[in-house]
Design a protein around this motif. Structure first.
Motif, PDB file in Angstrom:
ATOM      1  N   VAL A  73       0.835  -1.206   0.000  1.00  0.00           N
ATOM      2  CA  VAL A  73       0.000   0.000   0.000  1.00  0.00           C
ATOM      3  C   VAL A  73       0.869   1.255   0.000  1.00  0.00           C
ATOM      4  N   ILE A  74       1.873   1.282   0.857  1.00  0.00           N
ATOM      5  CA  ILE A  74       2.752   2.459   0.933  1.00  0.00           C
ATOM      6  C   ILE A  74       3.487   2.665  -0.382  1.00  0.00           C
ATOM      7  N   ALA A  75       3.991   1.576  -0.978  1.00  0.00           N
ATOM      8  CA  ALA A  75       4.701   1.690  -2.254  1.00  0.00           C
ATOM      9  C   ALA A  75       3.772   2.185  -3.361  1.00  0.00           C
ATOM     10  N   ALA A  76       2.536   1.690  -3.387  1.00  0.00           N
ATOM     11  CA  ALA A  76       1.594   2.113  -4.420  1.00  0.00           C
ATOM     12  C   ALA A  76       1.220   3.584  -4.257  1.00  0.00           C
ATOM     13  N   VAL A  77       1.010   4.001  -3.014  1.00  0.00           N
ATOM     14  CA  VAL A  77       0.675   5.410  -2.772  1.00  0.00           C
ATOM     15  C   VAL A  77       1.858   6.310  -3.131  1.00  0.00           C
ATOM     16  N   ALA A  78       3.066   5.865  -2.815  1.00  0.00           N
ATOM     17  CA  ALA A  78       4.256   6.639  -3.180  1.00  0.00           C
ATOM     18  C   ALA A  78       4.406   6.738  -4.697  1.00  0.00           C
ATOM     19  N   GLY A  79       3.916   5.726  -5.407  1.00  0.00           N
ATOM     20  CA  GLY A  79       3.955   5.747  -6.868  1.00  0.00           C
ATOM     21  C   GLY A  79       2.819   6.522  -7.503  1.00  0.00           C
ATOM     22  N   GLY A  80       1.943   7.095  -6.691  1.00  0.00           N
ATOM     23  CA  GLY A  80       0.866   7.930  -7.219  1.00  0.00           C
ATOM     24  C   GLY A  80      -0.484   7.242  -7.328  1.00  0.00           C
ATOM     25  N   ALA A  81      -0.575   5.991  -6.952  1.00  0.00           N
ATOM     26  CA  ALA A  81      -1.849   5.275  -7.042  1.00  0.00           C
ATOM     27  C   ALA A  81      -2.629   5.454  -5.737  1.00  0.00           C
ATOM     28  N   GLY A  82      -3.837   4.934  -5.726  1.00  0.00           N
ATOM     29  CA  GLY A  82      -4.616   4.942  -4.497  1.00  0.00           C
ATOM     30  C   GLY A  82      -5.751   5.934  -4.508  1.00  0.00           C
ATOM     31  N   PRO A  83      -6.570   5.876  -3.467  1.00  0.00           N
ATOM     32  CA  PRO A  83      -7.735   6.756  -3.380  1.00  0.00           C
ATOM     33  C   PRO A  83      -7.336   8.185  -2.989  1.00  0.00           C
ATOM     34  N   ASP A  84      -8.297   9.094  -3.105  1.00  0.00           N
ATOM     35  CA  ASP A  84      -8.052  10.479  -2.721  1.00  0.00           C
ATOM     36  C   ASP A  84      -7.938  10.636  -1.210  1.00  0.00           C
ATOM     37  N   ASP A  85      -8.692   9.853  -0.467  1.00  0.00           N
ATOM     38  CA  ASP A  85      -8.710   9.958   0.996  1.00  0.00           C
ATOM     39  C   ASP A  85      -7.586   9.119   1.598  1.00  0.00           C
ATOM     40  N   LYS A  86      -6.405   9.707   1.639  1.00  0.00           N
ATOM     41  CA  LYS A  86      -5.231   8.990   2.157  1.00  0.00           C
ATOM     42  C   LYS A  86      -5.279   8.825   3.672  1.00  0.00           C
ATOM     43  N   ALA A  87      -5.925   9.733   4.376  1.00  0.00           N
ATOM     44  CA  ALA A  87      -5.974   9.653   5.841  1.00  0.00           C
ATOM     45  C   ALA A  87      -6.721   8.398   6.289  1.00  0.00           C
ATOM     46  N   THR A  88      -7.857   8.123   5.678  1.00  0.00           N
ATOM     47  CA  THR A  88      -8.613   6.921   6.026  1.00  0.00           C
ATOM     48  C   THR A  88      -7.832   5.672   5.644  1.00  0.00           C
ATOM     49  N   LEU A  89      -7.214   5.697   4.487  1.00  0.00           N
ATOM     50  CA  LEU A  89      -6.425   4.557   4.025  1.00  0.00           C
ATOM     51  C   LEU A  89      -5.317   4.229   5.017  1.00  0.00           C
ATOM     52  N   PHE A  90      -4.540   5.226   5.394  1.00  0.00           N
ATOM     53  CA  PHE A  90      -3.432   4.981   6.311  1.00  0.00           C
ATOM     54  C   PHE A  90      -3.907   4.713   7.737  1.00  0.00           C
ATOM     55  N   GLY A  91      -5.086   5.187   8.095  1.00  0.00           N
ATOM     56  CA  GLY A  91      -5.667   4.846   9.387  1.00  0.00           C
ATOM     57  C   GLY A  91      -5.967   3.352   9.481  1.00  0.00           C
ATOM     58  N   TYR A  92      -6.537   2.808   8.401  1.00  0.00           N
ATOM     59  CA  TYR A  92      -6.813   1.368   8.372  1.00  0.00           C
ATOM     60  C   TYR A  92      -5.518   0.557   8.351  1.00  0.00           C
ATOM     61  N   VAL A  93      -4.550   0.997   7.563  1.00  0.00           N
ATOM     62  CA  VAL A  93      -3.276   0.275   7.485  1.00  0.00           C
ATOM     63  C   VAL A  93      -2.581   0.287   8.851  1.00  0.00           C
ATOM     64  N   GLY A  94      -2.550   1.441   9.495  1.00  0.00           N
ATOM     65  CA  GLY A  94      -1.915   1.536  10.816  1.00  0.00           C
ATOM     66  C   GLY A  94      -2.635   0.718  11.866  1.00  0.00           C
ATOM     67  N   GLY A  95      -3.957   0.727  11.823  1.00  0.00           N
ATOM     68  CA  GLY A  95      -4.735  -0.075  12.766  1.00  0.00           C
ATOM     69  C   GLY A  95      -4.507  -1.557  12.577  1.00  0.00           C
ATOM     70  N   GLN A  96      -4.418  -1.972  11.315  1.00  0.00           N
ATOM     71  CA  GLN A  96      -4.169  -3.383  11.025  1.00  0.00           C
ATOM     72  C   GLN A  96      -2.823  -3.847  11.563  1.00  0.00           C
ATOM     73  N   VAL A  97      -1.839  -3.011  11.447  1.00  0.00           N
ATOM     74  CA  VAL A  97      -0.499  -3.384  11.910  1.00  0.00           C
ATOM     75  C   VAL A  97      -0.480  -3.562  13.429  1.00  0.00           C
ATOM     76  N   LEU A  98      -1.303  -2.809  14.138  1.00  0.00           N
ATOM     77  CA  LEU A  98      -1.292  -2.853  15.606  1.00  0.00           C
ATOM     78  C   LEU A  98      -2.139  -3.972  16.205  1.00  0.00           C
ATOM     79  N   ILE A  99      -3.153  -4.444  15.499  1.00  0.00           N
ATOM     80  CA  ILE A  99      -4.103  -5.389  16.088  1.00  0.00           C
ATOM     81  C   ILE A  99      -3.488  -6.743  16.456  1.00  0.00           C
ATOM     82  N   PRO A 100      -2.755  -7.428  15.560  1.00  0.00           N
ATOM     83  CA  PRO A 100      -2.223  -8.749  15.964  1.00  0.00           C
ATOM     84  C   PRO A 100      -1.293  -8.705  17.180  1.00  0.00           C
ATOM     85  N   PRO A 101      -0.310  -7.780  17.249  1.00  0.00           N
ATOM     86  CA  PRO A 101       0.523  -7.777  18.458  1.00  0.00           C
ATOM     87  C   PRO A 101      -0.249  -7.399  19.718  1.00  0.00           C
ATOM     88  N   ALA A 102      -1.195  -6.485  19.587  1.00  0.00           N
ATOM     89  CA  ALA A 102      -1.994  -6.107  20.759  1.00  0.00           C
ATOM     90  C   ALA A 102      -2.862  -7.271  21.212  1.00  0.00           C
TER      91      ALA A 102
END
Length: 120
Positions: free
Chosen positions: A52-81
């Motif tokens: 996701v980060i690589a695609a966004v850095a390449g210019g792809a992805g939705p307009d609402d980056k805040a929601t996108l990265f909120g979901y990505v960040g939340g996903q990363v935290l859930i399994p260890p928590a």
């Protein structure tokens, strides 16, 4: 966003959710299989986040980056928590916590796909 990795994450999360639910219903403490499974799930989630980060850095992805990265960040935290809380609770509720964590990862990944495709 790589749909193959997302499918692997969803399938793995649902499989771990089912295994955790069975362990919780049997009133057993969490074992090493669930720990290793959630560690592998975390690796898959991190790979997905990298795509996701690589695609966004390449210019792809939705307009609402805040929601996108909120979901990505939340996903990363859930399994260890989830694993941390499950290790703290050595009764049947430890695997129950992992059941919720697995379900949350599956739902968040599906939602992330919707956001990426612009349908949500």
């Amino acid at each position: 966003m790589n749909t193959t990795v997302s499918t692997i994450v969803i399938a793995g999360a649902l499989l771990l959710m089912l295994a955790s639910l069975i362990v919780a219903i049997r009133n057993r403490p969490m074992g090493m299989v669930l720990l290793v499974g959630f560690a592998l799930l975390e690796v898959a989630v991190l790979v997905q986040a990298g795509f996701v980060i690589a695609a966004v850095a390449g210019g792809a992805g939705p307009d609402d980056k805040a929601t996108l990265f909120g979901y990505v960040g939340g996903q990363v935290l859930i399994p260890p928590a989830g694993v941390f809380l499950a290790l703290a609770e050595r009764s049947r509720w430890g695997p129950a916590i992992l059941t919720v964590a697995g379900f949350a990862i599956a739902v968040m990944t599906a939602r992330l796909l919707q956001i990426w495709q612009g349908t949500g």
